[in-house]
Design an enzyme around this catalytic site. Structure first.
Site, PDB file in Angstrom:
ATOM      1  N   SER A 183      -6.608   3.072  28.687  1.00 20.16           N
ATOM      2  CA  SER A 183      -6.517   3.377  30.114  1.00 20.16           C
ATOM      3  C   SER A 183      -7.921   3.579  30.695  1.00 20.16           C
ATOM      4  CB  SER A 183      -5.657   4.637  30.294  1.00 20.16           C
ATOM      5  OG  SER A 183      -5.846   5.213  31.546  1.00 20.16           O
ATOM      6  N   HIS A 196     -17.350   9.155  32.640  1.00 18.36           N
ATOM      7  CA  HIS A 196     -15.909   9.413  32.784  1.00 18.36           C
ATOM      8  C   HIS A 196     -15.544  10.603  31.908  1.00 18.36           C
ATOM      9  CE1 HIS A 196     -11.851   8.194  34.009  1.00 18.36           C
ATOM     10  NE2 HIS A 196     -11.495   8.765  32.861  1.00 18.36           N
ATOM     11  N   ARG A 208       3.240   7.148  32.500  1.00 15.07           N
ATOM     12  CA  ARG A 208       2.974   8.068  31.381  1.00 15.07           C
ATOM     13  C   ARG A 208       2.996   9.515  31.853  1.00 15.07           C
ATOM     14  NH1 ARG A 208      -2.503   6.490  29.959  1.00 15.07           N
ATOM     15  NH2 ARG A 208      -2.432   8.209  28.502  1.00 15.07           N
ATOM     16  N   ASP A 229      -3.018  -0.600  34.473  1.00 13.11           N
ATOM     17  CA  ASP A 229      -3.236   0.825  34.175  1.00 13.11           C
ATOM     18  C   ASP A 229      -2.682   1.700  35.284  1.00 13.11           C
ATOM     19  OD1 ASP A 229      -4.340   3.083  32.656  1.00 13.11           O
ATOM     20  OD2 ASP A 229      -5.537   3.317  34.463  1.00 13.11           O
ATOM     21  N   LYS A 262     -10.429   0.447  32.923  1.00 15.95           N
ATOM     22  CA  LYS A 262     -10.961   0.654  34.278  1.00 15.95           C
ATOM     23  C   LYS A 262     -12.481   0.553  34.282  1.00 15.95           C
ATOM     24  CE  LYS A 262      -8.622   4.479  34.470  1.00 15.95           C
ATOM     25  NZ  LYS A 262      -7.633   5.514  34.539  1.00 15.95           N
TER      26      LYS A 262
HETATM   27  N1  URA Z   1      -7.833   9.585  32.160  1.00 15.68           N
HETATM   28  C1  URA Z   1      -7.447   8.280  32.298  1.00 15.68           C
HETATM   29  O1  URA Z   1      -8.015   7.538  33.093  1.00 15.68           O
HETATM   30  N2  URA Z   1      -6.446   7.830  31.544  1.00 15.68           N
HETATM   31  C2  URA Z   1      -5.777   8.621  30.654  1.00 15.68           C
HETATM   32  O2  URA Z   1      -4.894   8.148  29.995  1.00 15.68           O
HETATM   33  C3  URA Z   1      -6.186   9.983  30.522  1.00 15.68           C
HETATM   34  C4  URA Z   1      -7.234  10.446  31.284  1.00 15.68           C
END
Ligand code: URA
Length: 426
Positions: free
Chosen positions: A183, A82, A168, A161, A187
């Site tokens: 966040s 990620h 956000r 989220d 996930k």
């Molecule tokens: N990527 C995400 O999944 N969440 C964030 O808050 C910032 C980048």
């Protein structure tokens, strides 16, 4: 429990209790807490922070807001990556097939563009026919058959989220270490990957502008992953300059294909191979050679099968923007700066990103770079080409690029070869 007392606790720099966190995340997911109340709480968190135990509880509450996936039936070990988001960051496109070609299963749940940063799903959707939304069964099937799948997270995965992320984005509360860490990790933990490599971007084009902030974000995320039994490693990587030579959806797919064909810009290749090695190592596949998978075409084979499995045509022509506008070097010398944030904003304004959640992106829009810092340039040579279907945006994009690049007289090797990987945290 009432939401106003939760907001007041954080507004007054207090600690949120486990009960307050569990309640507010659940109540927000169910629509009992309103968006304006959650945005006040998110702002209080951004301003006053959360300690490690609060972040861990907040993350657990977001995981528990939805389903958890389970890949334990797969014959191969799973590994995912990620990125915290950058400009020209197309790494997932070559990386997932490379790692799959080396023997791991890559369940890559990806997102759309956020602000000036591009989104993997938007990029892949420039391939005619390609589908981002798969059912859990379809996703599992592609993963089992091909070894890699890149798709949107289903609605059942960390729904808290999904709501909070969108909120956000429009309330100036993205750049908070506790909120970003929870966040991303909610996930990834809910997704059920066995190993996770985090690409934490640092620099003007990233959400974390300083190495110290990026290190804190990385350490927080590695701690959360490890506590949940996910082997997690983070690389801190440079995002002061765009990655590769393109920022924009179809432009980045084209560049990724060059990498999969064994060529492509050196920084994209270097980062793809570095992240692939970390993923394979974390998955227990230490003998695999990702550079070889790029050179011998096995990663390209996985790419084609992955695109076809998701309805795409890997042979189809990629969309091209209707109009182009070239910006030239103002003088001869060395290109010594090319600001990632400015290029990201320009690509976004040209149509590669969205101004509102519901906007469509232009597949062909974006910015093509003809030189990178450290390169010699000659007055009048093309430095950047802007691509768009909406030429009225050229002026607006050029405005974003004011002062974004510097050409310094004479030859200077001092700006070449800035390392891409700045640190590693495990
Ligand atoms: N990527 C995400 O999944 N969440 C964030 O808050 C910032 C980048």
């Amino acid at each position: 429990m009432d939401v106003i007392s939760v907001i007041r606790t954080k507004r007054d720099r207090g600690r949120l209790s486990d009960e307050q966190i569990d309640w507010v995340i659940d109540a927000y997911t169910r629509g009992v807490v309103a968006d304006e109340q959650m945005s006040a709480l998110a702002m209080a968190v951004l301003l006053n922070g959360m300690d490690r135990a609060e972040i861990a509880r907040w993350t657990a509450a977001m995981i528990n807001s939805g389903e958890r996936m389970d890949f334990s039936r797969l014959a191969r070990p799973t590994a995912d990556k990620h990125s915290t988001g950058g400009v020209g960051d197309k790494i997932t496109l070559p990386l997932a097939p490379v790692v799959a070609a080396c023997g791991a299963a890559v369940p890559q749940l990806s997102g759309r563009g956020l602000g000036h940063t591009g989104g993997t799903l938007d990029k892949l959707e420039s391939i005619p026919g390609w589908r981002a939304s798969l059912s859990n069964e379809e996703m599992f099937g592609v993963l089992d058959d091909v070894g890699a799948v890149i798709c949107a997270a289903g609605d059942g995965l960390a729904p808290a989220d999904k709501k909070l992320y969108a909120l956000r984005d429009v309330t100036g509360t993205v750049e908070s270490i506790p909120l970003i860490a929870s966040s991303i990790m909610s996930k990834k933990i809910a997704e059920g990957t066995g190993a996770l490599v985090l690409d934490v971007k640092v620099g003007s084009g990233a959400f974390m502008k300083s190495l110290d902030d990026a290190r804190e974000l990385a350490t927080t995320m590695v701690g959360l992953g490890t506590d949940h039994g996910v082997r997690t490693v983070a690389l801190l990587t440079d995002m002061s300059v765009p990655l590769g030579l393109t920022a924009g959806n179809a432009l980045e797919v084209r560049e990724s294909l060059e990498v999969l064909a064994g060529g492509g810009p050196p920084d994209v290749v270097e980062l793809t191979v570095a992240l692939a090695r970390e993923m394979l190592d974390a998955a227990g596949l230490r003998d695999a050679d990702p550079a070889k998978a790029l050179a011998d075409g096995s990663a390209m084979d996985v790419w084609r099968r992955m695109v076809i499995a998701q309805g795409g045509d890997p042979e189809a022509e990629l969309p091209v923007a209707r109009e182009k506008h070239v910006l030239v070097a103002p003088e001869s010398g060395t290109l010594t700066a090319l600001d990632a944030y400015a290029v990201g904003v320009a690509a976004w304004r040209l149509g590669a990103g969205r101004a509102r959640k519901e906007d469509a992106v232009q597949a062909g829009a974006g910015v093509e770079l003809h030189a990178k810092p450290g390169d010699a340039v000659v007055a009048g040579q093309p430095l950047l080409t802007l691509h768009t279907d909406t030429p009225e945006k050229f002026g607006y994009a050029e405005e974003a690029l004011t002062g974004a690049f510097t050409v310094t007289e004479g030859a200077s090797s001092a700006f070449a070869g800035t390392p891409i990987v700045l640190d590693r945290i495990s």
